[in-house]
Design an enzyme around this catalytic site. Structure first.
Site, PDB file in Angstrom:
ATOM      1  N   SER A 181       0.813  -1.208   0.000  1.00 23.36           N
ATOM      2  CA  SER A 181       0.000   0.000   0.000  1.00 23.36           C
ATOM      3  C   SER A 181       0.850   1.264   0.000  1.00 23.36           C
ATOM      4  O   SER A 181       1.663   1.434  -0.895  1.00 23.36           O
ATOM      5  CB  SER A 181      -0.968  -0.059   1.181  1.00 23.36           C
ATOM      6  OG  SER A 181      -2.093   0.721   0.883  1.00 23.36           O
ATOM      7  N   HIS A 324      -7.625  -5.667   0.757  1.00 19.10           N
ATOM      8  CA  HIS A 324      -6.409  -4.863   0.851  1.00 19.10           C
ATOM      9  C   HIS A 324      -5.547  -5.290   2.041  1.00 19.10           C
ATOM     10  O   HIS A 324      -5.807  -4.892   3.172  1.00 19.10           O
ATOM     11  CB  HIS A 324      -6.867  -3.398   1.007  1.00 19.10           C
ATOM     12  CG  HIS A 324      -5.770  -2.400   0.991  1.00 19.10           C
ATOM     13  ND1 HIS A 324      -5.112  -2.045  -0.155  1.00 19.10           N
ATOM     14  CD2 HIS A 324      -5.207  -1.681   1.988  1.00 19.10           C
ATOM     15  CE1 HIS A 324      -4.205  -1.128   0.135  1.00 19.10           C
ATOM     16  NE2 HIS A 324      -4.241  -0.890   1.439  1.00 19.10           N
TER      17      HIS A 324
HETATM   18  C1  GCU Z   1      -5.247   4.833   2.221  1.00 21.97           C
HETATM   19  C2  GCU Z   1      -4.773   5.582   1.006  1.00 21.97           C
HETATM   20  C3  GCU Z   1      -4.074   4.664   0.005  1.00 21.97           C
HETATM   21  C4  GCU Z   1      -3.011   3.871   0.696  1.00 21.97           C
HETATM   22  C5  GCU Z   1      -3.591   3.144   1.885  1.00 21.97           C
HETATM   23  C6  GCU Z   1      -2.590   2.360   2.740  1.00 21.97           C
HETATM   24  O1  GCU Z   1      -6.297   3.970   1.852  1.00 21.97           O
HETATM   25  O2  GCU Z   1      -5.879   6.221   0.450  1.00 21.97           O
HETATM   26  O3  GCU Z   1      -3.493   5.407  -1.043  1.00 21.97           O
HETATM   27  O4  GCU Z   1      -2.393   2.990  -0.204  1.00 21.97           O
HETATM   28  O5  GCU Z   1      -4.185   4.095   2.759  1.00 21.97           O
HETATM   29  O6  GCU Z   1      -1.417   2.697   2.781  1.00 21.97           O
HETATM   30  O7  GCU Z   1      -3.035   1.407   3.401  1.00 21.97           O
END
Ligand code: GCU
Length: 342
Positions: A181, A324
């Site tokens: 992420s 995610h």
């Molecule tokens: C949020 C953000 C993302 C990122 C994520 C993370 O959702 O909007 O861009 O990748 O956090 O790091 O878990």
């Protein structure tokens, strides 16, 4: 024709042939300029030569290097498989310092003959707009192109690589960086700016990471720069709601890693990151490898689906079901891709 049509609908800016030019634009427009590299060294605080039932050596270390007004150091943990001479090494930029962790199946990585060095990103500097702590205090924001936090975390991963290279016990020709992420975005920027990394694994990195911005679903530049402006240099906000004006798109980031290897791990339900835009980012970046007469991205000409593992070219793309997170499946895709390549 799916890939060609989907890419032409995105109206992407052409990738410059010169890697330095790509990095100049990405530094100026999105991530900010990295501080100049300072050699780092590791001190071993403690060691267990019989970790994981004797399969690994576990070291707790501190990595130190010079900054403009003195020295900076941060902790890391290194796991080295005992049965492998000069193992390959993952640098894992992690959300937590724990080893193992729910995002780090440590024993399985060791059993696959890989060493792994882990640091927790907030031990480098906080994940917020405070530029007065940790490494950010040494490199505060002074202008619109000053590094955001992603750049500072990437810089720390590079210093960890310096320190571990000096031990001469790893195969530094096979050095990978992996993150999930926001830390997948960081892993890509780390490898883009440091050619010692022969592989970058970005897991569910999405917006401003491994997904095309133009035509993307889910998160947009306005969302990310609204909530996390400190991840980037200040210039990036100018593109909130004006993405078509960006002189680059995210396939440039992958292209800056060419001719080295990249694996993008996507997740079916991670619609905020947008798996299809992650897939198309790989396809668009493949062009840079083709210019070098290398296999870039090789995939069936259809939208991505769970269970896909497109590992034939130098850019790999794997997609699993679920949401995610960084899972065993993702680590195993990374290990498989890496071993098939080098
Ligand atoms: C949020 C953000 C993302 C990122 C994520 C993370 O959702 O909007 O861009 O990748 O956090 O790091 O878990």
């Amino acid at each position: 024709m799916y890939i060609d049509h989907a890419l032409s609908a995105r109206k992407l800016p052409e990738i410059p042939e010169d890697r330095e030019e790509i990095l100049r634009v990405l530094s100026r427009e999105i991530y900010g300029s990295l501080p100049s590299a300072q050699p780092a060294a590791a001190e071993i605080d403690s060691e267990d030569a019989n970790a994981y039932a004797g399969k690994a050596t576990e070291r707790h270390i501190r990595v130190s290097f010079s900054v403009p007004e003195g020295k900076f150091s941060f902790p890391a943990t290194v796991l080295i498989p005992n049965a492998v001479h000069r193992p390959r090494l993952f640098v894992h930029i992690a959300f937590r310092p724990n080893v193992p962790d729910r995002y780090l199946p440590a024993e399985e990585i060791i059993d696959n003959g890989c060493a792994v060095a882990v640091f927790c990103y907030t031990d480098v500097t906080s994940d917020d707009g405070d530029f007065s702590n940790g490494l950010a205090a040494a490199y505060p924001r002074t202008g619109a192109e000053s590094s955001g936090k992603i750049g500072l975390w990437a810089y720390a991963a590079q210093r960890l690589a310096d320190a571990l290279g000096a031990w001469q016990c790893f195969d530094m020709e096979r050095l990978a960086v992996i993150g999930h992420s926001r830390l997948g975005k960081t892993a890509l920027w780390c490898a883009a700016t440091d050619e010692r990394f022969s592989l970058a694994v970005s897991n569910n990195a999405g917006c401003s990471g491994d997904a095309l911005t133009r035509g993307k679903q889910g998160e947009h530049v306005a969302d990310i720069t609204g909530r996390f402006p400190f991840w980037f240099c200040e210039n990036y906000r100018r593109y909130a709601g004006k993405e078509e004006r960006m002189p680059f798109d995210q396939h440039w980031l992958l292209a800056a890693i060419a001719p080295r290897f990249v694996l993008v791990n996507a997740a079916e339900q991670d619609l905020w990151a947008d798996p299809e835009s992650e897939f198309l980012c790989c396809a668009a970046a493949g062009r840079q490898y083709e210019r070098m007469n290398l296999d870039g991205f090789i995939a069936d000409d259809r939208p991505p689906a769970p269970g896909d593992f497109n590992g034939a070219g130098r850019i790999g793309f794997a997609m699993r079901s679920g949401g995610h997170f960084l899972s065993r499946t993702d680590w195993n895709a990374a290990i498989r891709f890496w071993k098939e390549k080098m």
